[in-house]
Write a protein that holds these residues in place. Structure first.
Motif, mmCIF file in Angstrom:
data_model
loop_
_atom_site.group_PDB
_atom_site.id
_atom_site.type_symbol
_atom_site.label_atom_id
_atom_site.label_comp_id
_atom_site.label_asym_id
_atom_site.label_seq_id
_atom_site.Cartn_x
_atom_site.Cartn_y
_atom_site.Cartn_z
ATOM 1 N N VAL A 177 -36.710 6.377 -56.869
ATOM 2 C CA VAL A 177 -35.694 6.447 -58.049
ATOM 3 C C VAL A 177 -35.866 4.727 -58.384
ATOM 4 O O VAL A 177 -35.630 3.905 -57.531
ATOM 5 N N VAL A 233 -33.057 15.362 -57.838
ATOM 6 C CA VAL A 233 -34.180 15.230 -58.702
ATOM 7 C C VAL A 233 -34.013 16.181 -60.079
ATOM 8 O O VAL A 233 -33.201 17.307 -60.026
ATOM 9 N N ARG A 257 -40.992 10.614 -52.911
ATOM 10 C CA ARG A 257 -40.173 10.467 -54.212
ATOM 11 C C ARG A 257 -39.498 9.112 -54.290
ATOM 12 O O ARG A 257 -39.177 8.566 -53.239
ATOM 13 N N ASP A 275 -37.072 8.653 -62.161
ATOM 14 C CA ASP A 275 -37.408 9.543 -61.109
ATOM 15 C C ASP A 275 -38.930 9.674 -61.009
ATOM 16 O O ASP A 275 -39.747 9.787 -62.136
ATOM 17 N N LEU A 283 -41.997 14.124 -63.679
ATOM 18 C CA LEU A 283 -41.653 13.195 -62.647
ATOM 19 C C LEU A 283 -42.854 12.067 -62.668
ATOM 20 O O LEU A 283 -42.754 11.026 -61.874
#
Length: 451
Positions: free
Chosen positions: A409, A63, A407, A439, A161
């Protein structure tokens, strides 16, 4: 050999607490192993950032890693992410996991008891000394990461983010707050280290307990656990700091993680204290007892986890994995709008606002074969947006890898002129294409998105 005895009627006072703490602290700092650790924590992160930031291949799987040559704050956060995964649990093992066991190896308990004359004060002095050294190591990691990052890439804005851009001062405040938040799970692992050091004595298993716990929890975090179980683990605080870098901040999982971690720290330290004051110091050095560790340490902590799961389930609206299609679509659309605006600025295109873009996303997991929820690398999304004055609707495709901790991607899959290029030419030099890979993170505690 003469033995000093107290005169009848004369009370024998324990040694002053401050003196015992100072003695234990000096003892720890005199060990060559800890001196090497201190040196490494204050130098290695900055050196690592200085080297990696100049490379063309960046740790994009970490990250904030893909932004290391764009802003110094990204490098500091890469150090934080690595520390939470490996460095901090290992440091608690080497410090707290050995602070009592070293006396068993050297056979110095009787001398220490004669000097201090209070097992309670001995425990408190050792616990505070080990916590102080751990804090010094953590400060070294943070300072070295920040200094190395700023020296390598400068005090440039940081992309959060959710795609929004934080100024240098905003990024500095969030980075500092993130490091403060991870102190809670660090103290939880330190408490487990104290427990292992007291219960296992000269056995190396006491030294390894925090590290073994970290590995087990890391494996658990990879599994598709229910969100209430995930949030009840003491390692949650090592992950939830990411929520500080969204707008608005995802404070729910972070607050829960800190409370759980501090509860673990208090419980593990209290269990270590009870085992220590009940120990018979008149016998041989303690070689450890697996049964005592299980009954006096492991089982109570397992029970604490079960209670934490129950409390989180009652106090929060979380259900299932916490990863749902509406959440993912809104998060991706928000991040894309922010990053499209950033890309336009860096390419000197006409300025555009997020409101003008009216970005939306449509996502699907595994086609029609599975339900659109939960982690996985089979999420496919199409992002649509509108440019001011244009009648055509733009669209871009993304393949998403969503992990169990929320999380994700998003990897660009066309068109080439939007998200197909790895780098673009920004005013300050080559920079990552903001839309090439995204991200992001979603709040596992929310049940639905509200406009």
């Amino acid at each position: 050999m003469s033995v000093a005895t107290a005169q009848p009627g004369v009370a024998v006072r324990p040694a002053p607490m401050l003196q015992g703490y100072r003695f234990e602290l000096l003892k720890l700092l005199s060990e060559w192993r800890l001196r090497i650790l201190l040196l490494a924590c204050w130098i290695a992160p900055g050196t690592f950032i200085a080297v990696v930031s100049q490379q063309s291949s960046l740790p994009a799987d970490t990250v904030f890693g893909r932004w290391m040559n764009a802003t110094g704050w990204s490098g500091a956060l890469v150090v934080l992410a690595f520390s939470c995964s490996w460095a901090l649990p290992l440091l608690t093992s080497l410090v707290a996991g050995d602070v009592f066991a070293v006396e068993d190896r050297l056979g110095t308990w009787r001398h220490l008891l004669v000097t201090v004359r209070s097992p309670r004060r001995i425990f408190l002095a050792k616990a505070l000394a080990s916590a102080s050294v751990i804090m010094l190591l953590v400060v070294g990691l943070a300072v070295s990461g920040v200094v190395g990052g700023l020296a390598s890439a400068g005090n440039r804005p940081l992309v959060g983010l959710d795609g929004h851009v934080l100024s240098g001062s905003e990024a500095a405040g969030r980075v500092l707050l993130a490091w403060l938040c991870v102190l809670a799970p660090t103290l939880a692992f330190a408490g487990v280290g104290l427990l292992g050091s007291v219960a296992m004595g000269r056995s190396p298993m006491g030294l390894l307990m925090p590290a073994v716990l970290a590995v087990l929890l890391a494996v658990a975090q990879l599994l598709p656990l229910p969100v209430v179980v995930r949030l009840a683990l003491p390692s949650q605080g090592f992950i939830a700091w990411r929520g500080l870098f969204t707008a608005p901040a995802q404070t729910g999982p972070l607050v829960v993680g800190i409370i759980v971690a501090l509860t673990w720290a208090a419980a593990a330290t209290a269990l270590a204290f009870l085992l220590f004051v009940r120990r018979d110091f008149t016998g041989q050095a303690n070689d450890g007892s697996g049964r005592r560790l299980v009954v006096g340490g492991v089982l109570p902590l397992v029970a604490l986890t079960a209670v934490s799961v129950l409390v989180v389930a009652i106090a929060t609206p979380a259900t299932g994995s916490g990863i749902e299609r509406p959440k993912l679509e809104r998060s991706l659309a928000t991040a894309y709008a922010h990053l499209y605006k950033l890309q336009a600025q860096e390419l000197n295109r006409p300025a555009v606002t997020e409101a003008q873009l009216r970005t939306s996303a449509t996502c699907d997991k595994g086609g029609g074969r599975v339900t659109d929820e939960g982690p996985g690398n089979d999420w496919r999304c199409v992002v649509s947006w509108h440019l001011p004055g244009a009648t055509a609707v733009g669209s871009a495709s993304y393949q998403l890898d969503v992990t169990a901790d929320g999380r994700y991607v998003a990897d660009g899959d066309g068109p080439k002129e939007v998200n197909g290029l790895f780098q673009i030419r920004a005013p300050y030099g080559d920079a990552p294409n903001p839309l090439w890979q995204l991200d992001g993170t979603i709040d596992l505690l929310t049940t639905s998105w509200k406009d």
